[in-house]
Scaffold this motif. Structure first.
Motif, PDB file in Angstrom:
ATOM      1  N   GLU A  13       0.839  -1.183   0.000  1.00 17.03           N
ATOM      2  CA  GLU A  13       0.000   0.000   0.000  1.00 17.03           C
ATOM      3  C   GLU A  13       0.881   1.242   0.000  1.00 17.03           C
ATOM      4  N   THR A  14       0.490   2.231  -0.788  1.00 18.53           N
ATOM      5  CA  THR A  14       1.262   3.464  -0.873  1.00 18.53           C
ATOM      6  C   THR A  14       0.682   4.505   0.064  1.00 18.53           C
ATOM      7  N   LEU A  15       1.567   5.147   0.828  1.00 17.95           N
ATOM      8  CA  LEU A  15       1.170   6.281   1.659  1.00 17.95           C
ATOM      9  C   LEU A  15       1.338   7.538   0.822  1.00 17.95           C
ATOM     10  N   VAL A  16       0.296   8.290   0.645  1.00 16.21           N
ATOM     11  CA  VAL A  16       0.375   9.552  -0.078  1.00 16.21           C
ATOM     12  C   VAL A  16       0.439  10.659   0.962  1.00 16.21           C
ATOM     13  N   LEU A  17       1.607  11.322   1.024  1.00 13.86           N
ATOM     14  CA  LEU A  17       1.868  12.342   2.035  1.00 13.86           C
ATOM     15  C   LEU A  17       2.104  13.683   1.364  1.00 13.86           C
ATOM     16  N   ARG A  18       1.391  14.701   1.824  1.00 13.15           N
ATOM     17  CA  ARG A  18       1.598  16.065   1.333  1.00 13.15           C
ATOM     18  C   ARG A  18       2.096  16.909   2.488  1.00 13.15           C
ATOM     19  N   LEU A  19       3.217  17.572   2.249  1.00 12.55           N
ATOM     20  CA  LEU A  19       3.798  18.439   3.263  1.00 12.55           C
ATOM     21  C   LEU A  19       3.651  19.880   2.803  1.00 12.55           C
ATOM     22  N   ARG A  62      -6.231  27.690   1.615  1.00  9.27           N
ATOM     23  CA  ARG A  62      -7.675  27.762   1.832  1.00  9.27           C
ATOM     24  C   ARG A  62      -8.364  26.524   1.261  1.00  9.27           C
ATOM     25  N   ASP A  63      -8.001  26.141   0.047  1.00  7.39           N
ATOM     26  CA  ASP A  63      -8.644  25.011  -0.619  1.00  7.39           C
ATOM     27  C   ASP A  63      -8.451  23.698   0.138  1.00  7.39           C
ATOM     28  N   HIS A  64      -7.281  23.523   0.753  1.00  4.82           N
ATOM     29  CA  HIS A  64      -6.969  22.275   1.459  1.00  4.82           C
ATOM     30  C   HIS A  64      -7.097  22.393   2.973  1.00  4.82           C
ATOM     31  N   GLN A  65      -7.637  23.527   3.433  1.00  7.54           N
ATOM     32  CA  GLN A  65      -7.908  23.783   4.854  1.00  7.54           C
ATOM     33  C   GLN A  65      -6.655  23.648   5.713  1.00  7.54           C
ATOM     34  N   ILE A  66      -5.584  24.321   5.279  1.00 11.53           N
ATOM     35  CA  ILE A  66      -4.332  24.345   6.023  1.00 11.53           C
ATOM     36  C   ILE A  66      -4.316  25.624   6.852  1.00 11.53           C
ATOM     37  N   ILE A  67      -4.229  25.480   8.184  1.00 10.30           N
ATOM     38  CA  ILE A  67      -4.296  26.657   9.051  1.00 10.30           C
ATOM     39  C   ILE A  67      -2.960  26.981   9.710  1.00 10.30           C
ATOM     40  N   ALA A  68      -2.000  26.078   9.611  1.00 11.44           N
ATOM     41  CA  ALA A  68      -0.674  26.297  10.192  1.00 11.44           C
ATOM     42  C   ALA A  68       0.349  25.577   9.315  1.00 11.44           C
ATOM     43  N   ILE A  69       1.586  26.049   9.396  1.00 10.13           N
ATOM     44  CA  ILE A  69       2.638  25.404   8.614  1.00 10.13           C
ATOM     45  C   ILE A  69       3.872  25.224   9.472  1.00 10.13           C
ATOM     46  N   PRO A  70       4.650  24.195   9.221  1.00 17.79           N
ATOM     47  CA  PRO A  70       4.393  23.119   8.261  1.00 17.79           C
ATOM     48  C   PRO A  70       3.291  22.174   8.745  1.00 17.79           C
ATOM     49  N   THR A  71       2.548  21.635   7.774  1.00 19.78           N
ATOM     50  CA  THR A  71       1.509  20.655   8.042  1.00 19.78           C
ATOM     51  C   THR A  71       1.713  19.462   7.121  1.00 19.78           C
ATOM     52  N   LEU A  72       1.694  18.275   7.701  1.00 18.48           N
ATOM     53  CA  LEU A  72       1.776  17.035   6.941  1.00 18.48           C
ATOM     54  C   LEU A  72       0.382  16.429   6.871  1.00 18.48           C
ATOM     55  N   LEU A  76      -3.840   9.362   1.570  1.00 14.60           N
ATOM     56  CA  LEU A  76      -4.150   7.957   1.325  1.00 14.60           C
ATOM     57  C   LEU A  76      -3.204   7.107   2.135  1.00 14.60           C
ATOM     58  N   PRO A  77      -3.628   6.020   2.659  1.00 14.87           N
ATOM     59  CA  PRO A  77      -5.001   5.526   2.678  1.00 14.87           C
ATOM     60  C   PRO A  77      -5.864   6.346   3.630  1.00 14.87           C
ATOM     61  N   VAL A  78      -7.154   6.315   3.406  1.00 12.84           N
ATOM     62  CA  VAL A  78      -8.070   7.046   4.255  1.00 12.84           C
ATOM     63  C   VAL A  78      -8.150   6.355   5.605  1.00 12.84           C
ATOM     64  N   PRO A  79      -8.472   7.010   6.674  1.00 13.09           N
ATOM     65  CA  PRO A  79      -8.908   8.400   6.773  1.00 13.09           C
ATOM     66  C   PRO A  79      -7.735   9.369   6.670  1.00 13.09           C
ATOM     67  N   ILE A  80      -8.052  10.596   6.286  1.00 16.46           N
ATOM     68  CA  ILE A  80      -7.054  11.648   6.186  1.00 16.46           C
ATOM     69  C   ILE A  80      -6.552  11.989   7.584  1.00 16.46           C
ATOM     70  N   CYS A  81      -5.237  12.142   7.706  1.00 17.75           N
ATOM     71  CA  CYS A  81      -4.613  12.523   8.978  1.00 17.75           C
ATOM     72  C   CYS A  81      -3.768  13.767   8.752  1.00 17.75           C
ATOM     73  N   LYS A  82      -3.759  14.675   9.726  1.00 15.87           N
ATOM     74  CA  LYS A  82      -2.945  15.892   9.637  1.00 15.87           C
ATOM     75  C   LYS A  82      -2.068  16.017  10.878  1.00 15.87           C
ATOM     76  N   ILE A  83      -0.828  16.458  10.642  1.00 14.77           N
ATOM     77  CA  ILE A  83       0.110  16.715  11.729  1.00 14.77           C
ATOM     78  C   ILE A  83       0.742  18.071  11.477  1.00 14.77           C
ATOM     79  N   ILE A  84       0.753  18.910  12.496  1.00 18.58           N
ATOM     80  CA  ILE A  84       1.345  20.243  12.389  1.00 18.58           C
ATOM     81  C   ILE A  84       2.674  20.248  13.134  1.00 18.58           C
ATOM     82  N   GLY A  85       3.703  20.816  12.518  1.00 24.88           N
ATOM     83  CA  GLY A  85       4.998  20.939  13.174  1.00 24.88           C
ATOM     84  C   GLY A  85       6.132  20.499  12.277  1.00 24.88           C
ATOM     85  N   ASP A  86       7.339  20.477  12.846  1.00 27.72           N
ATOM     86  CA  ASP A  86       8.526  20.159  12.045  1.00 27.72           C
ATOM     87  C   ASP A  86       8.826  18.665  11.976  1.00 27.72           C
TER      88      ASP A  86
END
Length: 108
Positions: A13-19, A62-72, A76-86
């Motif tokens: 399974e591939t983890l799709v990560l956006r930083l 705004r489109d991806h609802q990012i309120i702080a940076i950096p945010t990871l 994929l896979p779902v559910p979507i997870c977000k982590i804020i910080g370095d």
């Protein structure tokens, strides 16, 4: 979540990560470096990393609802997870991405 290990004979399974970062700030550079290290240290996962510079594409915040940076964001896979910080606390990153259970979660 089922992450297939290399050599298991099954597709991995591939983890799709956006930083999401803002330019070349020390925190942004640290987050990029830490994420690459986490993925390389855990070669049993196939990671697809996309680094998005919000200074170049501010509308994506705004489109991806990012309120702080950096945010990871694990998209994929779902559910979507977000982590804020370095991402310097590897254990917290793994737990936050639901790739490892925390010690408190595993206790009855």
């Amino acid at each position: 979540m089922n992450i297939k290990k290399k050599g298991s004979g099954k597709s991995q399974e591939t983890l799709v990560l956006r930083l999401y970062v803002a330019g070349q700030t020390p925190k942004s550079l640290a987050a990029i470096s830490n994420l690459k290290k986490i993925c390389s240290d855990h070669s049993e996962w196939r990671c697809k990393i996309q680094v998005i510079d919000l200074l170049r594409k501010p509308a994506l915040a705004r489109d991806h609802q990012i309120i702080a940076i950096p945010t990871l964001v694990r998209s994929l896979p779902v559910p979507i997870c977000k982590i804020i910080g370095d991402l310097s606390d590897t254990e917290s990153v793994l737990v936050g991405l639901d790739l490892r259970r925390s010690a408190t979660k595993s206790k009855p």
